[in-house]
Write a protein that holds these residues in place. Structure first.
Motif, PDB file in Angstrom:
ATOM      1  N   ILE A  31     -10.311  13.708 -18.398  1.00 54.32           N
ATOM      2  CA  ILE A  31      -8.896  14.052 -18.574  1.00 54.32           C
ATOM      3  C   ILE A  31      -8.200  13.831 -17.228  1.00 54.32           C
ATOM      4  CG2 ILE A  31      -7.217  15.804 -19.215  1.00 54.32           C
ATOM      5  CD1 ILE A  31      -9.420  17.143 -20.851  1.00 54.32           C
ATOM      6  N   ASN A  32      -7.250  12.943 -17.245  1.00 55.48           N
ATOM      7  CA  ASN A  32      -6.583  12.612 -15.995  1.00 55.48           C
ATOM      8  C   ASN A  32      -5.193  12.071 -16.294  1.00 55.48           C
ATOM      9  OD1 ASN A  32      -6.657   9.526 -16.219  1.00 55.48           O
ATOM     10  ND2 ASN A  32      -8.819  10.040 -16.468  1.00 55.48           N
ATOM     11  N   ALA A  33      -4.490  11.773 -15.261  1.00 55.50           N
ATOM     12  CA  ALA A  33      -3.194  11.109 -15.399  1.00 55.50           C
ATOM     13  C   ALA A  33      -3.114  10.001 -14.370  1.00 55.50           C
ATOM     14  CB  ALA A  33      -2.055  12.099 -15.200  1.00 55.50           C
ATOM     15  N   MET A  34      -2.571   8.890 -14.787  1.00 56.00           N
ATOM     16  CA  MET A  34      -2.323   7.777 -13.878  1.00 56.00           C
ATOM     17  C   MET A  34      -0.852   7.431 -13.956  1.00 56.00           C
ATOM     18  SD  MET A  34      -5.591   5.223 -14.405  1.00 56.00           S
ATOM     19  CE  MET A  34      -5.179   4.242 -12.954  1.00 56.00           C
ATOM     20  N   GLY A  35      -0.346   6.921 -12.870  1.00 59.35           N
ATOM     21  CA  GLY A  35       1.074   6.596 -12.878  1.00 59.35           C
ATOM     22  C   GLY A  35       1.476   5.726 -11.719  1.00 59.35           C
ATOM     23  N   TRP A  36       2.755   5.459 -11.687  1.00 56.98           N
ATOM     24  CA  TRP A  36       3.350   4.641 -10.648  1.00 56.98           C
ATOM     25  C   TRP A  36       4.459   5.411  -9.948  1.00 56.98           C
ATOM     26  CZ3 TRP A  36       1.367  -0.008  -9.304  1.00 56.98           C
ATOM     27  CH2 TRP A  36       0.481  -0.601 -10.201  1.00 56.98           C
ATOM     28  N   TYR A  37       4.432   5.316  -8.621  1.00 55.98           N
ATOM     29  CA  TYR A  37       5.488   5.832  -7.782  1.00 55.98           C
ATOM     30  C   TYR A  37       6.057   4.659  -6.986  1.00 55.98           C
ATOM     31  CZ  TYR A  37       3.972  10.650  -8.624  1.00 55.98           C
ATOM     32  OH  TYR A  37       3.672  11.854  -9.210  1.00 55.98           O
ATOM     33  N   ARG A  38       7.222   4.873  -6.419  1.00 54.82           N
ATOM     34  CA  ARG A  38       7.781   3.839  -5.562  1.00 54.82           C
ATOM     35  C   ARG A  38       8.466   4.475  -4.362  1.00 54.82           C
ATOM     36  NH1 ARG A  38      12.898   1.430  -9.108  1.00 54.82           N
ATOM     37  NH2 ARG A  38      14.390   3.104  -8.610  1.00 54.82           N
ATOM     38  N   GLN A  39       8.539   3.689  -3.306  1.00 55.34           N
ATOM     39  CA  GLN A  39       9.215   4.150  -2.100  1.00 55.34           C
ATOM     40  C   GLN A  39       9.995   2.997  -1.499  1.00 55.34           C
ATOM     41  OE1 GLN A  39       6.687   6.029   0.824  1.00 55.34           O
ATOM     42  NE2 GLN A  39       8.426   7.087   1.725  1.00 55.34           N
ATOM     43  N   ALA A  40      11.297   3.166  -1.473  1.00 49.47           N
ATOM     44  CA  ALA A  40      12.181   2.195  -0.843  1.00 49.47           C
ATOM     45  C   ALA A  40      12.362   2.578   0.628  1.00 49.47           C
ATOM     46  CB  ALA A  40      13.524   2.175  -1.564  1.00 49.47           C
ATOM     47  N   PRO A  41      12.783   1.628   1.453  1.00 50.29           N
ATOM     48  CA  PRO A  41      12.963   1.934   2.879  1.00 50.29           C
ATOM     49  C   PRO A  41      13.894   3.125   3.083  1.00 50.29           C
ATOM     50  CG  PRO A  41      13.092  -0.414   2.518  1.00 50.29           C
ATOM     51  CD  PRO A  41      13.034   0.219   1.153  1.00 50.29           C
TER      52      PRO A  41
END
Length: 121
Positions: A31-41
């Motif tokens: 049982i887990n979660a995966m995802g996407w994050y982002r970081q702009a300058p």
């Protein structure tokens, strides 16, 4: 430990599409979660989209209607289909995984190295 390997970033014109993929290996709990994050300058890292191993999804408001997150049956790969990209989507995109431990606590997130997405106007 968990290792995350991202791919699929690049340069695209506004209105175009990209698909990001992330392959996880190592100590992945059932049982887990995966995802996407982002970081702009000069901005904080922010959630783009996430998906649990049970199929529950969560999207940032800016991603709704344009981005789609999915996972493979083995639950070791997460993809992010991004359509109608805008210049403000330009950022480094990071894959993340969190395990649900026995007892119900969450692990600290594991992070990939990041992949650059650049959207030209």
């Amino acid at each position: 430990q968990v290792q995350l390997m991202e791919s699929g970033g690049g340069l695209v014109q506004a209105g175009g599409s990209l698909t990001l993929s992330c392959v996880a290996s190592g100590s992945i709990y059932s049982i887990n979660a995966m995802g996407w994050y982002r970081q702009a300058p000069e901005k904080e890292r922010e959630l783009v989209a996430g998906m649990t191993s049970r199929g529950t999804t969560d999207y940032a408001d800016f991603a709704k209607g344009r981005f789609t997150i999915s996972r493979d049956n083995a639950k070791t790969t997460v993809s992010l289909q991004m359509n109608n990209l805008k210049p403000e989507d330009t950022a480094i995109y990071y894959c993340a995984l969190v395990n649900l431990r026995d007892g119900g606590s969450l692990s600290d997130p594991f992070w990939g190295q990041g992949t650059q997405v650049t959207v030209s106007s």
